[in-house]
Scaffold this motif. Structure first.
Motif, mmCIF file in Angstrom:
data_model
loop_
_atom_site.group_PDB
_atom_site.id
_atom_site.type_symbol
_atom_site.label_atom_id
_atom_site.label_comp_id
_atom_site.label_asym_id
_atom_site.label_seq_id
_atom_site.Cartn_x
_atom_site.Cartn_y
_atom_site.Cartn_z
ATOM 1 N N UNK A 5 3.890 9.277 -32.477
ATOM 2 C CA UNK A 5 4.263 8.460 -31.324
ATOM 3 C C UNK A 5 4.240 9.227 -30.006
ATOM 4 N N UNK A 6 3.957 10.533 -30.065
ATOM 5 C CA UNK A 6 4.006 11.372 -28.863
ATOM 6 C C UNK A 6 2.635 11.460 -28.204
ATOM 7 N N UNK A 7 2.592 11.149 -26.905
ATOM 8 C CA UNK A 7 1.362 11.277 -26.114
ATOM 9 C C UNK A 7 1.248 12.689 -25.530
ATOM 10 N N UNK A 8 2.386 13.265 -25.096
ATOM 11 C CA UNK A 8 2.416 14.615 -24.520
ATOM 12 C C UNK A 8 3.830 15.143 -24.610
ATOM 13 N N UNK A 9 3.949 16.440 -24.836
ATOM 14 C CA UNK A 9 5.268 17.072 -24.834
ATOM 15 C C UNK A 9 5.113 18.532 -24.435
ATOM 16 N N UNK A 10 6.191 19.116 -23.945
ATOM 17 C CA UNK A 10 6.161 20.518 -23.572
ATOM 18 C C UNK A 10 7.343 20.909 -22.701
ATOM 19 N N UNK A 11 7.430 22.208 -22.453
ATOM 20 C CA UNK A 11 8.500 22.744 -21.616
ATOM 21 C C UNK A 11 8.169 22.595 -20.136
ATOM 22 N N UNK A 12 9.132 22.132 -19.367
ATOM 23 C CA UNK A 12 9.062 22.082 -17.912
ATOM 24 C C UNK A 12 10.437 22.461 -17.382
ATOM 25 N N UNK A 13 10.540 22.696 -16.094
ATOM 26 C CA UNK A 13 11.849 22.890 -15.461
ATOM 27 C C UNK A 13 12.215 21.589 -14.765
ATOM 28 N N UNK A 96 -0.501 25.201 -12.574
ATOM 29 C CA UNK A 96 -1.169 24.079 -11.934
ATOM 30 C C UNK A 96 -1.870 23.202 -12.974
ATOM 31 N N UNK A 97 -2.518 23.823 -13.947
ATOM 32 C CA UNK A 97 -3.178 23.049 -15.009
ATOM 33 C C UNK A 97 -2.178 22.184 -15.760
ATOM 34 N N UNK A 98 -1.010 22.744 -16.034
ATOM 35 C CA UNK A 98 0.036 22.000 -16.744
ATOM 36 C C UNK A 98 0.522 20.823 -15.901
ATOM 37 N N UNK A 99 0.706 21.055 -14.591
ATOM 38 C CA UNK A 99 1.137 19.963 -13.711
ATOM 39 C C UNK A 99 0.091 18.859 -13.661
ATOM 40 N N UNK A 100 -1.173 19.220 -13.556
ATOM 41 C CA UNK A 100 -2.254 18.235 -13.522
ATOM 42 C C UNK A 100 -2.256 17.415 -14.814
ATOM 43 N N UNK A 101 -2.087 18.073 -15.955
ATOM 44 C CA UNK A 101 -2.067 17.375 -17.245
ATOM 45 C C UNK A 101 -0.878 16.424 -17.351
ATOM 46 N N UNK A 102 0.310 16.870 -16.903
ATOM 47 C CA UNK A 102 1.487 15.994 -16.951
ATOM 48 C C UNK A 102 1.302 14.775 -16.049
ATOM 49 N N UNK A 103 0.841 14.988 -14.839
ATOM 50 C CA UNK A 103 0.676 13.873 -13.897
ATOM 51 C C UNK A 103 -0.353 12.873 -14.425
ATOM 52 N N UNK A 104 -1.448 13.350 -14.987
ATOM 53 C CA UNK A 104 -2.461 12.448 -15.547
ATOM 54 C C UNK A 104 -1.871 11.619 -16.687
#
Length: 147
Positions: A5-13, A96-104
């Motif tokens: 059921x997960x589309x994306x997951x990971x550590x962020x602040x 930056x790559x992680x931010x781009x992936x999260x926003x998309x």
């Protein structure tokens, strides 16, 4: 958590709402559009949840409130989820790559629409290709006029 059921997951602040400190959280975006954050990967109870199709927008970078990113990270890594009700969620990715992936992923989740069935109401993601998205956008703003 069911991995299917997960589309994306990971550590962020995440910036706390009152003291404006940064805390590492485990962020999970489900395929049904639910965005949750947890204290850690093993936590089963989310600290909070927002349903992405009900959000107003996703902001990138410094939202004009002079948000300072976590120590050693760039303002380019910042993004925020603005819900219809309640305070906004300010995040910082690790890169930056992680931010781009999260926003998309979050923008795609905002496009999820509910589908009513005879038996029940379920949420079905409607993921579109970039070409389909552009085509629909052009149709909405320019109409489907004959040339």
């Amino acid at each position: 958590m069911d991995i299917k059921t997960i589309a994306k997951c990971g550590w962020v602040s995440r910036q706390t709402s009152i003291l404006k400190h940064w805390k590492k959280v485990w962020l999970v975006l489900n395929r049904n559009g639910a965005l949750r954050y947890f204290k850690n990967e093993q936590s089963t109870e989310p600290k909070d949840v927002v349903f992405m199709p009900n959000t107003l927008e996703i902001r990138i970078g410094d939202p004009g409130k002079h948000v300072n990113p976590p120590e050693g990270l760039s303002k380019d890594f910042l993004f925020a989820v603005i819900p219809r009700h309640g305070s906004h969620w300010q995040f910082s990715a690790e890169s930056l790559d992680d931010r781009v992936a999260w926003v998309a992923a979050l923008q795609e989740a905002r496009r999820i629409r509910t589908v009513r069935t005879v038996e029940s109401i379920s949420y079905v993601p409607q993921f579109l290709s970039i070409k389909e998205s552009i085509s629909r956008w052009k149709g909405r703003f320019f109409g489907n006029f004959p040339h």
